[in-house]
Design a protein around this motif. Structure first.
Motif, PDB file in Angstrom:
ATOM      1  N   UNK A  45       0.735  -0.541   0.398  1.00  0.00           N
ATOM      2  CA  UNK A  45      -0.395  -0.145   0.300  1.00  0.00           C
ATOM      3  C   UNK A  45       0.945   1.162   0.528  1.00  0.00           C
ATOM      4  N   UNK A  46       1.696   1.340   0.996  1.00  0.00           N
ATOM      5  CA  UNK A  46       2.516   2.356   0.497  1.00  0.00           C
ATOM      6  C   UNK A  46       3.607   2.293  -0.344  1.00  0.00           C
ATOM      7  N   UNK A  47       3.765   1.709  -0.997  1.00  0.00           N
ATOM      8  CA  UNK A  47       4.355   1.852  -2.152  1.00  0.00           C
ATOM      9  C   UNK A  47       3.367   2.350  -3.522  1.00  0.00           C
ATOM     10  N   UNK A  48       2.653   1.674  -3.439  1.00  0.00           N
ATOM     11  CA  UNK A  48       1.718   2.380  -4.131  1.00  0.00           C
ATOM     12  C   UNK A  48       0.930   3.259  -3.645  1.00  0.00           C
ATOM     13  N   UNK A  49       0.907   3.798  -2.540  1.00  0.00           N
ATOM     14  CA  UNK A  49       0.464   6.018  -2.068  1.00  0.00           C
ATOM     15  C   UNK A  49       1.528   6.573  -3.143  1.00  0.00           C
ATOM     16  N   UNK A  50       3.002   6.380  -2.852  1.00  0.00           N
ATOM     17  CA  UNK A  50       4.090   6.903  -3.115  1.00  0.00           C
ATOM     18  C   UNK A  50       4.269   7.336  -4.336  1.00  0.00           C
ATOM     19  N   UNK A  51       3.527   5.952  -5.288  1.00  0.00           N
ATOM     20  CA  UNK A  51       3.777   6.023  -6.990  1.00  0.00           C
ATOM     21  C   UNK A  51       3.189   6.719  -7.319  1.00  0.00           C
ATOM     22  N   UNK A  52       1.177   7.285  -6.461  1.00  0.00           N
ATOM     23  CA  UNK A  52       0.484   7.521  -6.648  1.00  0.00           C
ATOM     24  C   UNK A  52       0.126   9.083  -6.043  1.00  0.00           C
ATOM     25  N   UNK A  53       1.229   9.130  -5.715  1.00  0.00           N
ATOM     26  CA  UNK A  53       1.281  10.784  -5.018  1.00  0.00           C
ATOM     27  C   UNK A  53       2.287  10.757  -6.599  1.00  0.00           C
ATOM     28  N   UNK A  54       3.657  10.551  -6.950  1.00  0.00           N
ATOM     29  CA  UNK A  54       4.398  11.101  -7.459  1.00  0.00           C
ATOM     30  C   UNK A  54       3.693  11.106  -8.640  1.00  0.00           C
ATOM     31  N   UNK A  55       3.016  11.260  -8.833  1.00  0.00           N
ATOM     32  CA  UNK A  55       1.883  11.464 -10.637  1.00  0.00           C
ATOM     33  C   UNK A  55       1.016  12.470 -10.576  1.00  0.00           C
ATOM     34  N   UNK A  56       0.816  12.819  -9.109  1.00  0.00           N
ATOM     35  CA  UNK A  56       0.227  14.206  -9.386  1.00  0.00           C
ATOM     36  C   UNK A  56      -0.667  14.306  -9.578  1.00  0.00           C
ATOM     37  N   UNK A  57      -1.500  14.561  -9.658  1.00  0.00           N
ATOM     38  CA  UNK A  57      -3.123  15.177 -10.288  1.00  0.00           C
ATOM     39  C   UNK A  57      -3.778  13.843 -10.768  1.00  0.00           C
ATOM     40  N   UNK A  58      -3.837  13.037 -10.201  1.00  0.00           N
ATOM     41  CA  UNK A  58      -4.665  11.710 -10.006  1.00  0.00           C
ATOM     42  C   UNK A  58      -5.931  12.170  -9.323  1.00  0.00           C
ATOM     43  N   UNK A  59      -7.028  11.702  -9.315  1.00  0.00           N
ATOM     44  CA  UNK A  59      -8.042  12.400  -8.076  1.00  0.00           C
ATOM     45  C   UNK A  59      -7.679  11.137  -7.307  1.00  0.00           C
ATOM     46  N   UNK A  60      -8.430  11.653  -5.840  1.00  0.00           N
ATOM     47  CA  UNK A  60      -8.404  10.402  -5.402  1.00  0.00           C
ATOM     48  C   UNK A  60      -9.449   9.609  -4.954  1.00  0.00           C
ATOM     49  N   UNK A  61      -9.248   7.960  -4.587  1.00  0.00           N
ATOM     50  CA  UNK A  61     -10.174   7.187  -5.210  1.00  0.00           C
ATOM     51  C   UNK A  61     -11.950   8.120  -4.355  1.00  0.00           C
ATOM     52  N   UNK A  62     -12.538   7.186  -5.497  1.00  0.00           N
ATOM     53  CA  UNK A  62     -13.838   7.968  -4.989  1.00  0.00           C
ATOM     54  C   UNK A  62     -14.822   7.011  -4.113  1.00  0.00           C
ATOM     55  N   UNK A  63     -15.955   7.217  -3.289  1.00  0.00           N
ATOM     56  CA  UNK A  63     -15.818   6.820  -1.814  1.00  0.00           C
ATOM     57  C   UNK A  63     -17.706   5.767  -2.771  1.00  0.00           C
ATOM     58  N   UNK A  64     -17.886   6.405  -3.949  1.00  0.00           N
ATOM     59  CA  UNK A  64     -19.329   6.040  -4.431  1.00  0.00           C
ATOM     60  C   UNK A  64     -19.751   4.166  -3.600  1.00  0.00           C
ATOM     61  N   UNK A  65     -18.331   3.874  -5.244  1.00  0.00           N
ATOM     62  CA  UNK A  65     -18.054   1.913  -4.582  1.00  0.00           C
ATOM     63  C   UNK A  65     -18.250   1.402  -2.833  1.00  0.00           C
ATOM     64  N   UNK A  66     -17.603   1.964  -2.234  1.00  0.00           N
ATOM     65  CA  UNK A  66     -17.356   2.239  -0.900  1.00  0.00           C
ATOM     66  C   UNK A  66     -19.114   1.993  -0.349  1.00  0.00           C
ATOM     67  N   UNK A  67     -19.622   2.513  -0.735  1.00  0.00           N
ATOM     68  CA  UNK A  67     -21.518   2.953   0.171  1.00  0.00           C
ATOM     69  C   UNK A  67     -22.008   2.123  -0.153  1.00  0.00           C
ATOM     70  N   UNK A  68     -22.096   1.637  -1.917  1.00  0.00           N
ATOM     71  CA  UNK A  68     -22.648   0.486  -1.972  1.00  0.00           C
ATOM     72  C   UNK A  68     -22.632  -1.056  -1.662  1.00  0.00           C
ATOM     73  N   UNK A  69     -21.049  -0.627  -1.472  1.00  0.00           N
ATOM     74  CA  UNK A  69     -20.524  -2.567  -1.105  1.00  0.00           C
ATOM     75  C   UNK A  69     -21.164  -2.128   0.240  1.00  0.00           C
ATOM     76  N   UNK A  70     -20.935  -1.575   1.165  1.00  0.00           N
ATOM     77  CA  UNK A  70     -21.803  -0.957   2.969  1.00  0.00           C
ATOM     78  C   UNK A  70     -23.241  -1.735   2.734  1.00  0.00           C
ATOM     79  N   UNK A  71     -24.136  -1.483   1.623  1.00  0.00           N
ATOM     80  CA  UNK A  71     -24.815  -1.042   1.530  1.00  0.00           C
ATOM     81  C   UNK A  71     -25.927  -3.098   1.035  1.00  0.00           C
ATOM     82  N   UNK A  72     -24.756  -3.501   0.881  1.00  0.00           N
ATOM     83  CA  UNK A  72     -25.227  -4.762   0.048  1.00  0.00           C
ATOM     84  C   UNK A  72     -25.059  -5.797   0.781  1.00  0.00           C
ATOM     85  N   UNK A  73     -26.356  -7.019   0.829  1.00  0.00           N
ATOM     86  CA  UNK A  73     -26.778  -7.998   2.090  1.00  0.00           C
ATOM     87  C   UNK A  73     -25.882  -8.937   1.638  1.00  0.00           C
TER      88      UNK A  73
END
Length: 183
Positions: free
Chosen positions: A70-98
Motif C-alpha cells: 500500500x505504501x509503495x502504491x501510495x508513493x507512486x500515486x502521489x508521484x503522479x500528481x493530479x490523479x484524483x483520490x479514490x471515490x467513496x461511492x463504491x464503498x457506500x454501495x458495498x456497505x449497503x449490500x446484504x
C-alpha cells in the motif's frame, strides 16, 4: 514435486487470510478496484517470499506485506500528481449490500441499517491513515495489539494510543452527525 507442495502449503496457509487482506486494502485505498490490485500484488509478493514465513498465524505476516504494498502504491500515486483520490461511492454501495442475499423483513429497519453501515464506513475512511489502519486491523481483522505492532512496526503503546484516538474520532464524528440530523 517440491513446487507443488510449496504451492499447496501457501494455498492452505495464506489463502484463508484473503478476506482480512481485502478488508484492510479496501479501507486503506478507499477503492474496491485499487484494493483488488493491492491484494493481488501482496499475494504475489507473499508467494515469492513464502519461504521466509516462520509459521504461526499468517495474518500479521500477510497484512504487513499488504501494508508495504500500500505504501509503495501510495508513493507512486502521489508521484503522479493530479490523479484524483479514490471515490467513496463504491464503498457506500458495498456497505449497503446484504452479504447473505436475504430479503429484508422490515424495509424501514433495512434502510436504517444501510444508512448506518454507509456512515460508519465513511467515518472510518475519513480517518487519517495511521488511525484508520489500526482501527481496521483491530476491530475488523480482530488482530491483537502485538500483531498490529508487528505489522505497523510501531510500539504497542503507539498502537493503543492510535486505536483510542481513532475510536474517539469516529465517536465524535458520529455524535456530530447525530446532532446535525436532530436539527
Amino acid at each position: 514435486m517440491r513446487g507443488t507442495d510449496a504451492a499447496k502449503r501457501f494455498r492452505d496457509t495464506v489463502l484463508p487470510c484473503l478476506d482480512d487482506a481485502y478488508t484492510l486494502a479496501r479501507y486503506l485505498t478507499r477503492s474496491p478496484t485499487d484494493a483488488d490490485d493491492l491484494v493481488q500484488e501482496a499475494f504475489a509478493r507473499a508467494l515469492r517470499y513464502f519461504d521466509s514465513f516462520g509459521g504461526g498465524d499468517p495474518r500479521p505476516w500477510l497484512l504487513a506485506i499488504l501494508r508495504n504494498c500500500f505504501y509503495a502504491w501510495l508513493r507512486a500515486r502521489r508521484a503522479q500528481q493530479g490523479e484524483p483520490l479514490p471515490d467513496s461511492d463504491d464503498a457506500i454501495a458495498e456497505a449497503t449490500a446484504d452479504p447473505w442475499g436475504q430479503v429484508p423483513e422490515d424495509p424501514e429497519a433495512t434502510l436504517i441499517r444501510i444508512d448506518e453501515a454507509a456512515v460508519v464506513r465513511a467515518l472510518v475512511e475519513a480517518l487519517p491513515e495511521p488511525f484508520r489502519e489500526v482501527l481496521v486491523l483491530r476491530e475488523i481483522s480482530d488482530l491483537s495489539y502485538q500483531q498490529i505492532a508487528e505489522i505497523t512496526e510501531v510500539p504497542i503503546g503507539t498502537v493503543m494510543s492510535r486505536l483510542a484516538r481513532a475510536r474517539l474520532l469516529v465517536k465524535r464524528s458520529w455524535l456530530a452527525r447525530q446532532a446535525e440530523e436532530a436539527r
